[in-house]
Design a protein around this motif. Sequence first.
Motif, PDB file in Angstrom:
ATOM      1  N   ILE A  67       0.837  -1.204   0.000  1.00  0.00           N
ATOM      2  CA  ILE A  67       0.000   0.000   0.000  1.00  0.00           C
ATOM      3  C   ILE A  67       0.873   1.256   0.000  1.00  0.00           C
ATOM      4  CG2 ILE A  67      -1.728   1.302   1.304  1.00  0.00           C
ATOM      5  CD1 ILE A  67      -2.687  -1.297  -0.138  1.00  0.00           C
ATOM      6  N   LYS A  68       1.950   1.231   0.788  1.00  0.00           N
ATOM      7  CA  LYS A  68       2.855   2.386   0.845  1.00  0.00           C
ATOM      8  C   LYS A  68       3.453   2.675  -0.522  1.00  0.00           C
ATOM      9  CE  LYS A  68       7.038   1.934   1.502  1.00  0.00           C
ATOM     10  NZ  LYS A  68       8.406   1.571   1.899  1.00  0.00           N
ATOM     11  N   VAL A  69       3.921   1.631  -1.207  1.00  0.00           N
ATOM     12  CA  VAL A  69       4.539   1.814  -2.527  1.00  0.00           C
ATOM     13  C   VAL A  69       3.515   2.307  -3.543  1.00  0.00           C
ATOM     14  CG1 VAL A  69       5.639   0.614  -4.458  1.00  0.00           C
ATOM     15  CG2 VAL A  69       6.387   0.152  -2.117  1.00  0.00           C
ATOM     16  N   LYS A  70       2.298   1.776  -3.487  1.00  0.00           N
ATOM     17  CA  LYS A  70       1.253   2.223  -4.416  1.00  0.00           C
ATOM     18  C   LYS A  70       0.941   3.698  -4.221  1.00  0.00           C
ATOM     19  CE  LYS A  70      -1.177  -2.143  -5.314  1.00  0.00           C
ATOM     20  NZ  LYS A  70      -1.267  -2.050  -6.779  1.00  0.00           N
ATOM     21  N   LEU A  71       0.868   4.134  -2.966  1.00  0.00           N
ATOM     22  CA  LEU A  71       0.584   5.542  -2.683  1.00  0.00           C
ATOM     23  C   LEU A  71       1.748   6.439  -3.106  1.00  0.00           C
ATOM     24  CD1 LEU A  71      -1.107   5.217   0.823  1.00  0.00           C
ATOM     25  CD2 LEU A  71      -2.210   5.906  -1.314  1.00  0.00           C
ATOM     26  N   GLN A  72       2.984   5.965  -2.903  1.00  0.00           N
ATOM     27  CA  GLN A  72       4.153   6.756  -3.284  1.00  0.00           C
ATOM     28  C   GLN A  72       4.321   6.832  -4.800  1.00  0.00           C
ATOM     29  OE1 GLN A  72       7.129   4.573  -1.088  1.00  0.00           O
ATOM     30  NE2 GLN A  72       7.215   6.110   0.535  1.00  0.00           N
ATOM     31  N   SER A  73       3.827   5.815  -5.504  1.00  0.00           N
ATOM     32  CA  SER A  73       4.029   5.754  -6.951  1.00  0.00           C
ATOM     33  C   SER A  73       2.961   6.501  -7.742  1.00  0.00           C
ATOM     34  CB  SER A  73       4.038   4.291  -7.424  1.00  0.00           C
ATOM     35  OG  SER A  73       5.074   3.578  -6.795  1.00  0.00           O
ATOM     36  N   GLN A  74       1.839   6.824  -7.106  1.00  0.00           N
ATOM     37  CA  GLN A  74       0.780   7.496  -7.855  1.00  0.00           C
ATOM     38  C   GLN A  74       1.129   8.961  -8.083  1.00  0.00           C
ATOM     39  OE1 GLN A  74      -2.971   7.576  -5.813  1.00  0.00           O
ATOM     40  NE2 GLN A  74      -2.151   8.557  -3.984  1.00  0.00           N
ATOM     41  N   SER A  75       0.416   9.572  -8.986  1.00  0.00           N
ATOM     42  CA  SER A  75       0.663  10.977  -9.334  1.00  0.00           C
ATOM     43  C   SER A  75       0.398  11.870  -8.131  1.00  0.00           C
ATOM     44  CB  SER A  75      -0.246  11.388 -10.494  1.00  0.00           C
ATOM     45  OG  SER A  75      -0.119  12.765 -10.748  1.00  0.00           O
ATOM     46  N   THR A  76       1.184  12.929  -8.014  1.00  0.00           N
ATOM     47  CA  THR A  76       0.999  13.879  -6.914  1.00  0.00           C
ATOM     48  C   THR A  76      -0.166  14.823  -7.173  1.00  0.00           C
ATOM     49  OG1 THR A  76       2.668  15.306  -7.932  1.00  0.00           O
ATOM     50  CG2 THR A  76       3.406  13.811  -6.200  1.00  0.00           C
TER      51      THR A  76
END
Length: 197
Positions: A67-76
């Motif tokens: 979940i952390k990686v998915k949130l970090q990888s999404q567009s800002t």
Amino acid sequence: MAAQSDSLVDVPVDAGPLRDMASRPPHVAAHGTAAEQSPTVKVAVDLTSGTIAGIAQLLVGHPFDTIKVKLQSQSTAASAAAFRGPLDAAKQTIVHEGIKGMYKGMGAPLATVALFNAVLFASRGQMQVLLAHKDGSSLTLADHLVAAVGASAAVSLVATPTELLKCRLQAQGCSATAIQRLRDAGLDPANHTIYRG
């Protein structure tokens, strides 16, 4: 007959070893103290226990890491963000990929957990041998710190490619965004090697 009985009663019995065995904790009585164990047995026990602990940590912690990686990888950008938060990311992952989606990318760290612990214990042990005092005194806090830093540097050779593979697999659902963020950070994905960064 009575004389024979008296002689048997008068024979001194050395109960010392039995008393010592009875006073030991069960695990020490069965396997001996740490000082009595051979170095090979101690290393085997450390590696086995470390590997089991590492696998348990992965099984419990990997979904949170995903979940952390998915949130970090999404567009800002708020308008382009795929997830509204951690709970939404977990919900969407389970809906679209099933529960196995929470464990995506776990193969790499799971396959190397034994190697990771082997390198960690071996390198730390060697650092402690190198830092041993000639007078036989115990290592200081500074010595332990240096040993830990040396072991961490050795472990990074295993952990870096493992983490890169894991994160790339975890972020597969939004690879275009992940690639763009790498480029924004000044890293060309085409030339990005497993040890860079």
